[in-house]
Motif scaffolding. Structure first.
Motif, PDB file in Angstrom:
ATOM      1  N   TYR A 302       0.821  -1.220   0.000  1.00 36.99           N
ATOM      2  CA  TYR A 302       0.000   0.000   0.000  1.00 36.99           C
ATOM      3  C   TYR A 302       0.855   1.270   0.000  1.00 36.99           C
ATOM      4  N   GLN A 303       2.074   1.180  -0.490  1.00 36.84           N
ATOM      5  CA  GLN A 303       2.991   2.309  -0.388  1.00 36.84           C
ATOM      6  C   GLN A 303       2.499   3.566  -1.105  1.00 36.84           C
ATOM      7  N   ASP A 304       1.635   3.423  -2.110  1.00 30.27           N
ATOM      8  CA  ASP A 304       1.052   4.596  -2.779  1.00 30.27           C
ATOM      9  C   ASP A 304      -0.144   5.148  -2.020  1.00 30.27           C
ATOM     10  N   ASN A 305      -0.697   4.357  -1.103  1.00 36.12           N
ATOM     11  CA  ASN A 305      -1.943   4.713  -0.428  1.00 36.12           C
ATOM     12  C   ASN A 305      -1.669   5.370   0.920  1.00 36.12           C
ATOM     13  N   VAL A 306      -1.262   6.630   0.890  1.00 36.92           N
ATOM     14  CA  VAL A 306      -1.020   7.407   2.107  1.00 36.92           C
ATOM     15  C   VAL A 306      -1.839   8.691   1.994  1.00 36.92           C
ATOM     16  N   TYR A 307      -2.695   8.957   2.996  1.00 36.82           N
ATOM     17  CA  TYR A 307      -3.659  10.047   2.893  1.00 36.82           C
ATOM     18  C   TYR A 307      -3.522  11.111   3.981  1.00 36.82           C
ATOM     19  N   ALA A 308      -3.229  10.703   5.189  1.00 39.59           N
ATOM     20  CA  ALA A 308      -3.320  11.622   6.326  1.00 39.59           C
ATOM     21  C   ALA A 308      -2.210  12.670   6.286  1.00 39.59           C
ATOM     22  N   LYS A 309      -2.566  13.869   6.659  1.00 31.40           N
ATOM     23  CA  LYS A 309      -1.599  14.951   6.734  1.00 31.40           C
ATOM     24  C   LYS A 309      -0.498  14.588   7.725  1.00 31.40           C
ATOM     25  N   GLY A 310       0.744  14.773   7.305  1.00 31.67           N
ATOM     26  CA  GLY A 310       1.877  14.457   8.163  1.00 31.67           C
ATOM     27  C   GLY A 310       2.376  13.037   8.028  1.00 31.67           C
ATOM     28  N   SER A 311       1.614  12.169   7.368  1.00 30.97           N
ATOM     29  CA  SER A 311       2.048  10.790   7.163  1.00 30.97           C
ATOM     30  C   SER A 311       2.860  10.688   5.878  1.00 30.97           C
ATOM     31  N   GLN A 312       3.852   9.822   5.891  1.00 29.67           N
ATOM     32  CA  GLN A 312       4.716   9.629   4.725  1.00 29.67           C
ATOM     33  C   GLN A 312       5.215   8.199   4.708  1.00 29.67           C
ATOM     34  N   PHE A 313       5.287   7.628   3.509  1.00 29.39           N
ATOM     35  CA  PHE A 313       5.792   6.273   3.379  1.00 29.39           C
ATOM     36  C   PHE A 313       7.313   6.283   3.261  1.00 29.39           C
ATOM     37  N   PHE A 314       7.963   5.455   4.084  1.00 25.34           N
ATOM     38  CA  PHE A 314       9.392   5.186   3.976  1.00 25.34           C
ATOM     39  C   PHE A 314       9.559   3.682   3.813  1.00 25.34           C
ATOM     40  N   SER A 315      10.269   3.257   2.799  1.00 24.96           N
ATOM     41  CA  SER A 315      10.489   1.823   2.641  1.00 24.96           C
ATOM     42  C   SER A 315      11.500   1.343   3.674  1.00 24.96           C
ATOM     43  N   PHE A 316      11.360   0.088   4.088  1.00 29.51           N
ATOM     44  CA  PHE A 316      12.325  -0.489   5.021  1.00 29.51           C
ATOM     45  C   PHE A 316      13.711  -0.561   4.381  1.00 29.51           C
ATOM     46  N   LYS A 317      13.750  -0.809   3.077  1.00 27.57           N
ATOM     47  CA  LYS A 317      15.049  -0.869   2.387  1.00 27.57           C
ATOM     48  C   LYS A 317      15.776   0.474   2.485  1.00 27.57           C
ATOM     49  N   LYS A 318      15.066   1.560   2.248  1.00 29.53           N
ATOM     50  CA  LYS A 318      15.675   2.890   2.314  1.00 29.53           C
ATOM     51  C   LYS A 318      16.222   3.162   3.712  1.00 29.53           C
ATOM     52  N   VAL A 319      15.422   2.922   4.711  1.00 27.44           N
ATOM     53  CA  VAL A 319      15.840   3.206   6.084  1.00 27.44           C
ATOM     54  C   VAL A 319      17.005   2.298   6.479  1.00 27.44           C
ATOM     55  N   LEU A 320      16.953   1.034   6.069  1.00 24.86           N
ATOM     56  CA  LEU A 320      18.046   0.115   6.357  1.00 24.86           C
ATOM     57  C   LEU A 320      19.364   0.631   5.788  1.00 24.86           C
ATOM     58  N   ARG A 321      19.341   1.070   4.539  1.00 19.65           N
ATOM     59  CA  ARG A 321      20.559   1.560   3.901  1.00 19.65           C
ATOM     60  C   ARG A 321      21.093   2.811   4.599  1.00 19.65           C
ATOM     61  N   GLU A 322      20.203   3.619   5.152  1.00 18.21           N
ATOM     62  CA  GLU A 322      20.631   4.887   5.744  1.00 18.21           C
ATOM     63  C   GLU A 322      20.993   4.774   7.215  1.00 18.21           C
TER      64      GLU A 322
END
Length: 522
Positions: A302-322
């Motif tokens: 559901y990574q494209d399905n984000v609606y609420a103000k202030g909410s943002q999708f971060f993938s686990f892969k991205k966070v893992l790499r960083e």
């Protein structure tokens, strides 16, 4: 409500009471019916497969979103078609995330590409945009015999795997290897393939997998099917279904007494709960999984399905790499599907997984296992290509694609707000903000009289409520007991997918039903 109406409703509820709690019972009845009516003259004792010798894991398997209530909803639809008199004229299937079935219009670019790869004459004869025709040529050029009717490699067409890797790299800002991408028939197949890797008892202990409660029933069903042990960790409803590391530690410590806990499943954005994890939360989860040597399943369909103000999708892969060297060795599988998002192409069965830090020999054996299923549908792979590589700015299809995508996601956001607001306006309901995904999971307070009525009907209280709702109104939802919930609480899952007018109608019907139900059981 008249006494006659109450009797009818109770009788209707009792018709499904023997099957709502356990999926195995309708299976048993079907088997027995088949055995009793078959012209086969062999005796029951001579059957090769019986209820006594069937794989016991199959008997344990339950899948609530397509369970007995859904079967009953289909029966009601047929009854209505035959002219049966009911208090409603149609069934509203709010039980499953099937966007197109609920009226969502397909994305033009995707369907034009599919048309061209299915019937290549359209490439020369149609007035489709040039980028559509070029994409179709590229996909066909990567197919055996230049036909989508040919088999592909078992883990997908290389061209499309490369495009998926490019999509992931652009999304995360970090490289992705196409060799670590495997295409699949929706995300579910890929998830089950990875779970099979864990089917091994170690040191006399069964393998356990941590899953969220509430959870998507694919996980509990698959764990039962494979003989893996479910280790539930509770999401915190009072904190908008937040995930606390303290709860993960508690659940793990308790389970380790009995099982070898080997994997952790995280669904983000959440199904059925609709929450979106913060980056800080994801960092803590990754550190927890690394600390305990767990394989991390990141269900991110559901990574494209984000609606609420202030909410943002971060993938686990991205966070893992960083997060850097401290956790860089964590094994991760992330999953994506074309069935959700703005696409909603459920029936075409397209998806992918990316494998991160999996031991090469293990990955080779996983691909070997996948090869036994030959390949995902090539039309589904074509949809994956359209999602991974949508029209670029300046290309002929871009403006329409962007308009349609924005409209779908914008409308879903409005419906997410509408449904939470409506339930919070009904007495006895509490519904968290739907930050993402496609569902609401409201909590409902049920009186002791309602609980007693459920017990008399041999139903879980939320299943009783849902069965009455279906029989009285034609609205089909899934009881919270099918997903798991904190003891003493009652919920149900409903999609936000009905188009706005139908959703407004559904919520109005729901309100009337709930008021009547509350009076009856006060």
């Amino acid at each position: 409500m008249s006494s006659m109406r109450i009797m009818i409703n109770r009788a209707a509820a009792s018709r499904v009471s023997s099957s709502v709690m356990r999926l195995t019972e309708p299976v048993e009845r079907a088997v027995l019916l088949s055995q009793n009516t078959s012209s086969n003259l062999r005796t029951m004792a001579s059957k090769a497969v019986t209820m006594e010798n069937i794989n016991p894991n199959i008997l344990k398997l339950e899948y609530a979103v397509r369970g007995p209530l859904v079967i009953r909803a289909a029966e009601i639809e047929k009854e209505l078609q035959k002219g049966a008199k009911k208090p409603f004229k149609k069934v509203i299937k709010a039980n499953i995330g099937d966007a197109h079935a609920m009226g969502q219009v397909p994305i033009t670019f995707i369907r034009q590409v599919l048309a061209c790869v299915s019937f290549p004459e359209l490439i020369d004869k149609s007035d489709f945009p040039k980028d559509v025709k070029q994409r179709a040529r590229e996909i066909l050029g990567a197919c055996g015999g230049q036909s989508v009717g040919s088999y592909s490699a078992s883990h997908g067409i290389e061209l499309i795997r490369r495009h998926v890797a490019e999509y992931i790299a652009a999304r995360d800002g970090h490289p992705a290897r196409w060799q670590d991408v495997c295409l699949s028939s929706g995300a579910s197949t890929a998830i089950k393939n990875c779970l099979q890797l864990l089917c091994n008892d170690i040191g006399g202990k069964k393998s356990g997998v941590m899953i969220p409660i509430p959870q998507y029933p694919l996980y509990s069903a698959s764990l039962a099917e494979y003989g893996l042990q479910q280790v539930g960790y509770y999401l915190d409803e009072s904190s908008n279904w937040g995930l606390s590391i303290e709860e993960l530690e508690r659940s793990l410590k308790e389970a380790q007494k009995t099982y070898n806990v080997r994997a952790l499943v995280v669904i983000n954005p959440g199904n059925p709960t609709g929450q979106v994890l913060t980056r800080a939360n994801i960092e803590a989860i990754i550190k927890f999984a690394h600390k305990h040597g767990l394989f991390l399943f990141a269900d991110e369909v559901y990574q494209d399905n984000v609606y609420a103000k202030g909410s943002q999708f971060f993938s686990f892969k991205k966070v893992l790499r960083e997060l850097g060297p401290e956790v860089e060795s964590l094994e991760l599988a992330s999953f994506m599907s074309v069935s959700k998002g703005y696409m909603g192409e459920c029936g075409l069965r397209g998806g992918w997984m990316e494998l991160v830090n999996m031991q090469p020999d293990v990955q080779q054996h996983l691909f070997k296992c996948i090869s036994a299923m030959l390949c995902p549908t090539v039309l589904g792979q074509a949809v994956v290509d359209c999602v991974a590589k949508p029209p670029a700015k300046g290309e002929p299809s871009y403006e329409l694609w962007l308009k349609e995508k924005t409209a779908v996601l914008g409308s879903l956001g409005e419906r997410a707000h509408m449904i939470a607001e409506a339930f919070n306006g009904m007495q006895g309901f509490k519904c968290n903000v739907v930050q993402g995904a496609m569902y609401a999971f409201p909590q409902i307070a049920l009186s002791q009289r309602a609980v007693g009525a459920a017990r008399a009907a041999a139903l879980a209280p939320d299943a009783y409520y849902a069965s009455r709702l279906l029989e009285d109104t034609g609205i089909c939802v899934v009881p919270g007991s099918g997903f798991g919930q904190a003891p003493g609480t009652y919920h149900f899952r409903t999609t936000i997918l009905p188009q706005p007018a139908l959703l407004e109608e559904m919520l109005a019907i729901f309100k009337d039903f709930h008021e009547k139900f509350t009076r009856e059981h006060s």
